[in-house]
Design a protein around this motif. Structure first.
Motif, PDB file in Angstrom:
ATOM      1  N   ASN A 198      50.974  35.991  42.404  1.00  0.00           N
ATOM      2  CA  ASN A 198      49.974  36.269  41.385  1.00  0.00           C
ATOM      3  C   ASN A 198      48.797  37.081  41.914  1.00  0.00           C
ATOM      4  OD1 ASN A 198      51.478  34.625  39.625  1.00  0.00           O
ATOM      5  ND2 ASN A 198      50.353  32.793  40.239  1.00  0.00           N
ATOM      6  N   LYS A 199      48.140  37.779  40.983  1.00  0.00           N
ATOM      7  CA  LYS A 199      46.878  38.452  41.271  1.00  0.00           C
ATOM      8  C   LYS A 199      45.830  37.925  40.296  1.00  0.00           C
ATOM      9  CE  LYS A 199      49.235  42.774  42.517  1.00  0.00           C
ATOM     10  NZ  LYS A 199      49.421  44.203  42.113  1.00  0.00           N
ATOM     11  N   LYS A 200      44.686  37.501  40.818  1.00  0.00           N
ATOM     12  CA  LYS A 200      43.572  37.071  39.981  1.00  0.00           C
ATOM     13  C   LYS A 200      42.689  38.295  39.750  1.00  0.00           C
ATOM     14  CE  LYS A 200      43.990  32.368  41.696  1.00  0.00           C
ATOM     15  NZ  LYS A 200      43.385  31.221  42.410  1.00  0.00           N
ATOM     16  N   VAL A 201      42.606  38.702  38.479  1.00  0.00           N
ATOM     17  CA  VAL A 201      42.063  40.014  38.131  1.00  0.00           C
ATOM     18  C   VAL A 201      40.797  39.882  37.296  1.00  0.00           C
ATOM     19  CG1 VAL A 201      42.522  42.102  36.771  1.00  0.00           C
ATOM     20  CG2 VAL A 201      44.296  41.154  38.273  1.00  0.00           C
ATOM     21  N   VAL A 202      39.830  40.742  37.608  1.00  0.00           N
ATOM     22  CA  VAL A 202      38.639  40.896  36.776  1.00  0.00           C
ATOM     23  C   VAL A 202      38.883  42.100  35.877  1.00  0.00           C
ATOM     24  CG1 VAL A 202      36.154  41.278  36.725  1.00  0.00           C
ATOM     25  CG2 VAL A 202      37.182  39.963  38.608  1.00  0.00           C
ATOM     26  N   ARG A 203      39.049  41.864  34.580  1.00  0.00           N
ATOM     27  CA  ARG A 203      39.377  42.935  33.635  1.00  0.00           C
ATOM     28  C   ARG A 203      38.203  43.231  32.720  1.00  0.00           C
ATOM     29  NH1 ARG A 203      45.007  42.527  30.812  1.00  0.00           N
ATOM     30  NH2 ARG A 203      45.520  43.440  32.853  1.00  0.00           N
ATOM     31  N   THR A 204      37.875  44.512  32.611  1.00  0.00           N
ATOM     32  CA  THR A 204      36.918  44.985  31.616  1.00  0.00           C
ATOM     33  C   THR A 204      37.693  45.850  30.631  1.00  0.00           C
ATOM     34  OG1 THR A 204      36.361  47.014  32.818  1.00  0.00           O
ATOM     35  CG2 THR A 204      35.130  45.014  33.397  1.00  0.00           C
ATOM     36  N   ASP A 205      36.999  46.453  29.672  1.00  0.00           N
ATOM     37  CA  ASP A 205      37.675  47.328  28.715  1.00  0.00           C
ATOM     38  C   ASP A 205      38.226  48.577  29.384  1.00  0.00           C
ATOM     39  OD1 ASP A 205      37.137  45.593  26.655  1.00  0.00           O
ATOM     40  OD2 ASP A 205      35.309  46.645  26.021  1.00  0.00           O
ATOM     41  N   ASN A 206      37.692  48.907  30.567  1.00  0.00           N
ATOM     42  CA  ASN A 206      38.054  50.176  31.202  1.00  0.00           C
ATOM     43  C   ASN A 206      38.818  50.052  32.512  1.00  0.00           C
ATOM     44  OD1 ASN A 206      36.578  51.671  29.188  1.00  0.00           O
ATOM     45  ND2 ASN A 206      34.695  51.045  30.235  1.00  0.00           N
ATOM     46  N   SER A 207      38.834  48.859  33.113  1.00  0.00           N
ATOM     47  CA  SER A 207      39.442  48.785  34.444  1.00  0.00           C
ATOM     48  C   SER A 207      39.860  47.365  34.801  1.00  0.00           C
ATOM     49  CB  SER A 207      38.461  49.301  35.505  1.00  0.00           C
ATOM     50  OG  SER A 207      37.339  48.426  35.600  1.00  0.00           O
ATOM     51  N   ASP A 208      40.719  47.275  35.822  1.00  0.00           N
ATOM     52  CA  ASP A 208      41.118  46.014  36.441  1.00  0.00           C
ATOM     53  C   ASP A 208      40.711  46.040  37.911  1.00  0.00           C
ATOM     54  OD1 ASP A 208      42.281  45.214  34.110  1.00  0.00           O
ATOM     55  OD2 ASP A 208      44.339  45.220  34.845  1.00  0.00           O
ATOM     56  N   ARG A 209      40.189  44.909  38.382  1.00  0.00           N
ATOM     57  CA  ARG A 209      39.892  44.771  39.818  1.00  0.00           C
ATOM     58  C   ARG A 209      40.517  43.475  40.314  1.00  0.00           C
ATOM     59  NH1 ARG A 209      35.954  42.012  42.682  1.00  0.00           N
ATOM     60  NH2 ARG A 209      34.793  41.511  40.769  1.00  0.00           N
ATOM     61  N   VAL A 210      41.355  43.608  41.353  1.00  0.00           N
ATOM     62  CA  VAL A 210      42.012  42.433  41.911  1.00  0.00           C
ATOM     63  C   VAL A 210      41.023  41.677  42.783  1.00  0.00           C
ATOM     64  CG1 VAL A 210      43.884  41.570  43.353  1.00  0.00           C
ATOM     65  CG2 VAL A 210      44.276  43.538  41.855  1.00  0.00           C
ATOM     66  N   LEU A 211      40.739  40.450  42.399  1.00  0.00           N
ATOM     67  CA  LEU A 211      39.820  39.615  43.167  1.00  0.00           C
ATOM     68  C   LEU A 211      40.513  39.016  44.382  1.00  0.00           C
ATOM     69  CD1 LEU A 211      36.970  38.235  43.234  1.00  0.00           C
ATOM     70  CD2 LEU A 211      38.033  36.329  41.981  1.00  0.00           C
ATOM     71  N   VAL A 212      41.699  38.432  44.154  1.00  0.00           N
ATOM     72  CA  VAL A 212      42.420  37.779  45.246  1.00  0.00           C
ATOM     73  C   VAL A 212      43.880  37.599  44.828  1.00  0.00           C
ATOM     74  CG1 VAL A 212      41.877  35.438  44.432  1.00  0.00           C
ATOM     75  CG2 VAL A 212      42.346  35.825  46.873  1.00  0.00           C
ATOM     76  N   ARG A 213      44.757  37.568  45.817  1.00  0.00           N
ATOM     77  CA  ARG A 213      46.176  37.299  45.562  1.00  0.00           C
ATOM     78  C   ARG A 213      46.471  35.822  45.809  1.00  0.00           C
ATOM     79  NH1 ARG A 213      49.549  42.035  45.594  1.00  0.00           N
ATOM     80  NH2 ARG A 213      48.294  43.917  45.945  1.00  0.00           N
ATOM     81  N   GLU A 214      47.560  35.350  45.192  1.00  0.00           N
ATOM     82  CA  GLU A 214      47.889  33.932  45.278  1.00  0.00           C
ATOM     83  C   GLU A 214      49.403  33.746  45.330  1.00  0.00           C
ATOM     84  OE1 GLU A 214      46.391  30.324  42.575  1.00  0.00           O
ATOM     85  OE2 GLU A 214      47.890  31.563  41.538  1.00  0.00           O
ATOM     86  N   LYS A 215      49.857  32.764  46.093  1.00  0.00           N
ATOM     87  CA  LYS A 215      51.266  32.371  46.133  1.00  0.00           C
ATOM     88  C   LYS A 215      51.399  30.990  45.513  1.00  0.00           C
ATOM     89  CE  LYS A 215      55.547  33.124  47.438  1.00  0.00           C
ATOM     90  NZ  LYS A 215      56.316  34.339  47.084  1.00  0.00           N
ATOM     91  N   GLY A 216      52.442  30.802  44.688  1.00  0.00           N
ATOM     92  CA  GLY A 216      52.608  29.520  44.027  1.00  0.00           C
ATOM     93  C   GLY A 216      54.055  29.065  44.008  1.00  0.00           C
ATOM     94  N   TYR A 217      54.251  27.754  44.096  1.00  0.00           N
ATOM     95  CA  TYR A 217      55.576  27.144  43.986  1.00  0.00           C
ATOM     96  C   TYR A 217      55.485  25.920  43.075  1.00  0.00           C
ATOM     97  CZ  TYR A 217      56.951  29.838  48.147  1.00  0.00           C
ATOM     98  OH  TYR A 217      57.221  30.837  49.030  1.00  0.00           O
ATOM     99  N   GLU A 218      56.322  25.876  42.053  1.00  0.00           N
ATOM    100  CA  GLU A 218      56.491  24.671  41.252  1.00  0.00           C
ATOM    101  C   GLU A 218      57.958  24.264  41.383  1.00  0.00           C
ATOM    102  OE1 GLU A 218      55.090  25.128  37.258  1.00  0.00           O
ATOM    103  OE2 GLU A 218      53.155  26.000  37.884  1.00  0.00           O
TER     104      GLU A 218
END
Length: 306
Positions: A198-218
């Motif tokens: 996963n990527k935790k993203v800060v989204r505005t009307d004009n752009s995306d900025r990746v804050l941090v990446r994440e690994k997950g297992y369920e």
């Protein structure tokens, strides 16, 4: 066309059709195997950020018991309802997943509790399955499309999509507003795994900025069904109401190009009100139209009309 050439073409066409049908049957078998009785472990860890000032959040670990009920099994659609055990005599209606074969419509999350219906072309849906994931109140969460692959005895499906924040962080964080999911589901000898990049993203009307990446297992591991006796009884009483809720939501989805929802009204999220109606309906004589009417009214209050 010579007879021999015609017969060869006919044979090739038959073989291709048979192969496609066998693949389709394998897909359905894999999806149906996601149902059952499980112990589930949830593990997530943030892995990388380009922001040198960012402080990684603590790793997340939790576990519990979950029952995944096959609610619908038709040729091109399989519905699986998850129920989470919170004690020997306590159950929460958890998330729901619908699997639809060659679905031409996709509900795409943007941000701020807003989704848009997107039309897919024939080439994009050919031989593929859409997984539709819904909130505990059967409202939208995310939808994505992918191909089931069956190779060397292994069975897996993967996709990418945007979604709201996961429930484990929804009330705890405000530093990002979109989770870009890399989903991979694969069967294991003891059940199945839901792996995420996963990527935790800060989204505005004009752009995306990746804050941090994440690994997950369920990880879903089969367990004895005896533990779920109360949950099965509980769901038998609740199930008619939630079938009606799904029908109401289907009406809403089909009539909206863009769907936007309020998070809370008078401090109450939508699921609290629908859970209360479900409990009430379980105690009364069932009346489909009455319950659907009340549900429509509650959901309509949370819809933001553009």
């Amino acid at each position: 066309m010579k007879k021999a050439t015609y017969l060869i073409i006919l044979l090739i066409t038959f073989q291709q059709t048979l192969k496609a049908q066998t693949k389709f049957d394998e897909d359905r078998k894999a999806i149906l195997s996601l149902g059952g009785f499980y112990k589930v472990t949830f593990d997530y860890a943030e892995t990388f950020t380009a922001d040198t000032g960012y402080k990684f959040y603590p790793r997340y670990h939790a576990s519990g018991y979950e029952m995944a009920v096959i609610e619908q099994d038709s040729k091109n659609k399989i519905v699986i309802q998850h129920l989470l055990l919170t004690g020997d005599s306590a159950v929460i209606k958890h998330w729901r997943e619908d699997w639809v074969y060659e679905e031409a419509q996709l509900l795409k999350f943007n941000k701020d509790n807003t989704w848009a219906n997107v039309r897919l072309n024939d080439a994009d849906v050919k031989g593929r399955w859409v997984q539709k994931v819904f909130q505990v109140d059967d409202g939208p969460r995310y939808e994505s499309i992918g191909t089931w692959v069956h190779v060397d005895g292994k069975h897996q499906w993967q996709s990418d999509c945007d979604s709201p924040l996961p429930r484990r962080e929804f009330t705890k964080r405000g530093d990002y507003n979109v989770l870009q999911r890399g989903n991979r589901i694969y069967l294991t000898p003891t059940g199945w795994m839901f792996e995420q990049d996963n990527k935790k993203v800060v989204r505005t009307d004009n752009s995306d900025r990746v804050l941090v990446r994440e690994k997950g297992y369920e990880e879903f591991t089969h367990v004895d069904t005896a533990k779920f006796a109360f949950a099965q009884s509980w769901w038998k009483k609740q199930q008619p109401y939630w079938t009606a809720v799904r029908q109401v939501w289907d009406e809403i989805y089909s009539g909206q190009t863009v769907l936007k929802l309020q998070g809370k009204i008078n401090g109450k999220p939508l699921y609290e009100k629908l859970f209360a109606l479900a409990d009430q309906s379980a105690k009364e004589k069932w009346d489909t139209e009455k319950n659907k009417k009340e549900t429509r009214k509650v959901i309509a209050d949370y819809l933001i009309r553009s």
